[in-house]
Write a protein that holds these residues in place. Structure first.
Motif, mmCIF file in Angstrom:
data_model
loop_
_atom_site.group_PDB
_atom_site.id
_atom_site.type_symbol
_atom_site.label_atom_id
_atom_site.label_comp_id
_atom_site.label_asym_id
_atom_site.label_seq_id
_atom_site.Cartn_x
_atom_site.Cartn_y
_atom_site.Cartn_z
ATOM 1 N N LEU A 22 0.836 -1.198 0.000
ATOM 2 C CA LEU A 22 0.000 0.000 0.000
ATOM 3 C C LEU A 22 0.872 1.250 0.000
ATOM 4 O O LEU A 22 0.523 2.262 -0.623
ATOM 5 N N ARG A 23 2.003 1.205 0.704
ATOM 6 C CA ARG A 23 2.916 2.349 0.716
ATOM 7 C C ARG A 23 3.421 2.655 -0.694
ATOM 8 O O ARG A 23 3.525 3.826 -1.081
ATOM 9 N N ASP A 24 3.707 1.606 -1.492
ATOM 10 C CA ASP A 24 4.155 1.825 -2.872
ATOM 11 C C ASP A 24 3.096 2.590 -3.667
ATOM 12 O O ASP A 24 3.406 3.515 -4.412
ATOM 13 N N VAL A 25 1.848 2.180 -3.507
ATOM 14 C CA VAL A 25 0.755 2.814 -4.249
ATOM 15 C C VAL A 25 0.548 4.246 -3.760
ATOM 16 O O VAL A 25 0.377 5.175 -4.558
ATOM 17 N N ALA A 26 0.563 4.431 -2.440
ATOM 18 C CA ALA A 26 0.358 5.759 -1.867
ATOM 19 C C ALA A 26 1.451 6.723 -2.316
ATOM 20 O O ALA A 26 1.173 7.881 -2.649
ATOM 21 N N ASP A 27 2.685 6.254 -2.334
ATOM 22 C CA ASP A 27 3.784 7.103 -2.797
ATOM 23 C C ASP A 27 3.601 7.471 -4.269
ATOM 24 O O ASP A 27 3.914 8.602 -4.684
ATOM 25 N N HIS A 28 3.088 6.538 -5.043
ATOM 26 C CA HIS A 28 2.901 6.785 -6.476
ATOM 27 C C HIS A 28 1.903 7.910 -6.731
ATOM 28 O O HIS A 28 2.083 8.721 -7.651
ATOM 29 N N VAL A 29 0.841 7.978 -5.915
ATOM 30 C CA VAL A 29 -0.198 8.990 -6.145
ATOM 31 C C VAL A 29 -0.069 10.192 -5.212
ATOM 32 O O VAL A 29 -0.825 11.162 -5.333
ATOM 33 N N GLY A 30 0.874 10.133 -4.265
ATOM 34 C CA GLY A 30 1.133 11.292 -3.417
ATOM 35 C C GLY A 30 0.166 11.494 -2.271
ATOM 36 O O GLY A 30 -0.072 12.642 -1.854
ATOM 37 N N TYR A 31 -0.382 10.420 -1.732
ATOM 38 C CA TYR A 31 -1.266 10.505 -0.576
ATOM 39 C C TYR A 31 -0.752 9.570 0.514
ATOM 40 O O TYR A 31 0.028 8.649 0.243
ATOM 41 N N SER A 32 -1.235 9.775 1.733
ATOM 42 C CA SER A 32 -0.876 8.863 2.808
ATOM 43 C C SER A 32 -1.581 7.529 2.594
ATOM 44 O O SER A 32 -2.681 7.490 2.021
ATOM 45 N N PRO A 33 -0.982 6.419 3.040
ATOM 46 C CA PRO A 33 -1.654 5.116 2.893
ATOM 47 C C PRO A 33 -3.043 5.103 3.515
ATOM 48 O O PRO A 33 -3.984 4.543 2.937
ATOM 49 N N TYR A 34 -3.205 5.714 4.678
ATOM 50 C CA TYR A 34 -4.501 5.724 5.360
ATOM 51 C C TYR A 34 -5.550 6.466 4.533
ATOM 52 O O TYR A 34 -6.658 5.963 4.308
ATOM 53 N N HIS A 35 -5.187 7.664 4.062
ATOM 54 C CA HIS A 35 -6.126 8.457 3.292
ATOM 55 C C HIS A 35 -6.480 7.770 1.984
ATOM 56 O O HIS A 35 -7.644 7.723 1.566
ATOM 57 N N LEU A 36 -5.467 7.205 1.328
ATOM 58 C CA LEU A 36 -5.720 6.526 0.060
ATOM 59 C C LEU A 36 -6.625 5.309 0.262
ATOM 60 O O LEU A 36 -7.573 5.101 -0.500
ATOM 61 N N ALA A 37 -6.346 4.504 1.287
ATOM 62 C CA ALA A 37 -7.137 3.289 1.515
ATOM 63 C C ALA A 37 -8.604 3.624 1.763
ATOM 64 O O ALA A 37 -9.513 2.968 1.228
ATOM 65 N N ARG A 38 -8.866 4.656 2.579
ATOM 66 C CA ARG A 38 -10.248 5.044 2.862
ATOM 67 C C ARG A 38 -10.953 5.536 1.599
ATOM 68 O O ARG A 38 -12.092 5.148 1.320
ATOM 69 N N SER A 39 -10.293 6.383 0.849
ATOM 70 C CA SER A 39 -10.907 6.938 -0.367
ATOM 71 C C SER A 39 -11.091 5.862 -1.420
ATOM 72 O O SER A 39 -12.102 5.837 -2.132
ATOM 73 N N PHE A 40 -10.139 4.960 -1.528
ATOM 74 C CA PHE A 40 -10.196 3.877 -2.514
ATOM 75 C C PHE A 40 -11.422 2.996 -2.262
ATOM 76 O O PHE A 40 -12.204 2.727 -3.178
ATOM 77 N N GLU A 41 -11.603 2.571 -1.018
ATOM 78 C CA GLU A 41 -12.742 1.702 -0.714
ATOM 79 C C GLU A 41 -14.064 2.446 -0.860
ATOM 80 O O GLU A 41 -15.053 1.870 -1.342
ATOM 81 N N ARG A 42 -14.099 3.707 -0.476
ATOM 82 C CA ARG A 42 -15.335 4.477 -0.589
ATOM 83 C C ARG A 42 -15.756 4.641 -2.045
ATOM 84 O O ARG A 42 -16.934 4.544 -2.377
ATOM 85 N N GLN A 43 -14.807 4.854 -2.941
ATOM 86 C CA GLN A 43 -15.144 5.135 -4.330
ATOM 87 C C GLN A 43 -15.246 3.886 -5.203
ATOM 88 O O GLN A 43 -16.038 3.863 -6.147
#
Length: 254
Positions: A22-43
């Protein structure tokens, strides 16, 4: 944030055979892992790890049907280190073990899919009805011969066996019966009916859709109606993992 989630999904889909975090993905898009995971599941309706797993299992399905690689080699090729974990999770998502999935073209050649209603396990339980329609783009892709499958699932992803399911006839109308109490999503997909069995197990493009709202079945509300429109899914979207044609085959487990 929607653009970042889609880019994260593209990143995961492109690199599903790699061991990424998840850290690899978060770094790629420039968001924190926590924020990305929440937004990813919501959308997108599922967490990043499950989304990555879906693409890995889809790749595994392709390798199982198009190569002679051993299951343990397929396991390694899609980023798993444990053959037991891979087999258990593949079976839970696809509805068949890797070995069984590899044999499906032969099973379907002997017992091709036919329109059918597979009821739920609550005799006299709830019913869900509705219509499934193809978008103009989906019609152009599939033509007149589209095999439309519809089913009820506990989550908004087609994993494992549906609570109740059906391969539709020509009308596009469906009826799901004997549904136990609970909350479910009506999910549907269309496969190229005139193509061979391998193309139906691994369609080149995913045509899928879901009802806009879930169904909540209870003894006091036994009948529900949900319409679904199917469209061509983006190439990065989560694939429909469940092996659908054998559910409409006389060769399916009873």
């Amino acid at each position: 944030m929607r653009e970042a989630v889609v880019e994260a999904a593209r990143f995961l889909a492109r690199r599903c055979g790699e061991r990424i975090t998840l850290r690899d993905v978060a770094d790629h898009v420039g968001y924190s892992p926590y924020h990305l995971a929440r937004s990813f599941e919501r959308q997108l309706g599922q967490p990043p790890g499950q989304f990555l797993g879906a693409h890995r299992f889809q790749l595994a399905k392709r390798l199982l049907l198009t190569t002679d690689e051993r299951v343990i080699d397929v396991c390694d090729a899609v980023g798993f280190t444990s053959i037991g974990t891979f087999t258990a999770r593949f079976t839970a998502a696809v509805g068949r073990s890797p070995v069984e999935f590899r044999r499906l073209p032969d099973v379907l050649a002997d017992f091709p899919p036919r329109p059918v209603i597979v009821p739920g396990r609550a005799r006299g339980g709830g019913m869900v009805t509705g219509s499934v329609r193809l978008s103009p783009a989906a019609l152009a892709l599939l033509g007149e011969a589209a095999a439309i499958y519809v089913g009820l699932f506990p989550r908004r992803s087609a994993r494992g066996y549906p609570v109740s399911g059906s391969l539709l006839g020509e009308s596009g109308d469906y009826l799901l019966t004997d549904v136990p109490p609970g909350a479910y999503w009506v999910l549907a997909t269309a496969l190229p009916a005139r193509d061979g069995t391998e193309a139906q197990l691994l369609p080149a493009r995913s045509v899928a859709g879901a009802a806009r709202e879930p169904v909540r079945v209870s003894p006091g509300s036994p009948l529900h109606h949900r319409d679904v429109e199917l469209d061509i899914a983006p190439d990065w979207s989560a694939p429909v993992l469940i092996a659908l044609p054998p559910l409409a085959s006389a060769g399916r487990p009873r």
